[in-house]
Design a protein around this motif. Structure first.
Motif: not given
Ligand SMILES: Cc1ncccc1N[C@@H](C)c1ccc2c(c1)OCCO2
Length: 116
Positions: A95, A32-33, A42, A88-89
């Motif tokens: 994630v 999903w991420p 965002q 990043f995470n």
């Molecule tokens: C792979 C990744 N790395 C860093 C930041 C984001 C993301 N993915 C997004 C889709 C994502 C991942 C997680 C989320 C989200 C969006 O929006 C709502 C809160 O949780």
């Protein structure tokens, strides 16, 4: 030549394998991420921190448009996607954990299709 035809066949086999690996990744519960590009409104710091964003939709499109020179070229984009995730995470974030899980799933599939 016979050699060129054989090489063309190998390339077609590799492309098919890369396409089916992406499909399996997309169907994984931890995908999903990674299904779409990170939304930089965002996550406003994402563009500054991650120099080369990558996600499964871009990889799928590049496969369909025949933009990968080789299976190694394709593998590089998948590893870029997972490395961006680790940059990043936090490892113990939802994630971050999904990224480690999906990377492990990918590397297993990679070795199944292309044994070292
Ligand atoms: C792979 C990744 N790395 C860093 C930041 C984001 C993301 N993915 C997004 C889709 C994502 C991942 C997680 C989320 C989200 C969006 O929006 C709502 C809160 O949780």
């Amino acid at each position: 030549s016979k050699k060129e035809r054989a090489n063309k066949k190998k390339e077609q086999r590799d492309l098919q394998a890369c396409k089916s690996i992406v499909q399996e990744l997309e169907g994984h519960e931890d995908a999903w991420p990674f299904l779409l590009p990170v939304n930089t409104r965002q996550f406003p710091t994402y563009k500054k921190i991650i120099k080369k964003p990558m996600d499964l939709s871009v990889i799928k499109k590049k496969l369909e448009d025949n933009l990968y020179k080789s299976r190694e070229d394709y593998c590089e984009d998948l590893r870029l996607m997972f490395n961006n995730c680790e940059t990043f995470n936090e490892d113990d974030s939802p994630v971050g954990k999904a990224g480690h899980n999906l990377r492990s799933f990918f590397e297993t599939k990679w070795n199944e299709h292309f044994p070292p």
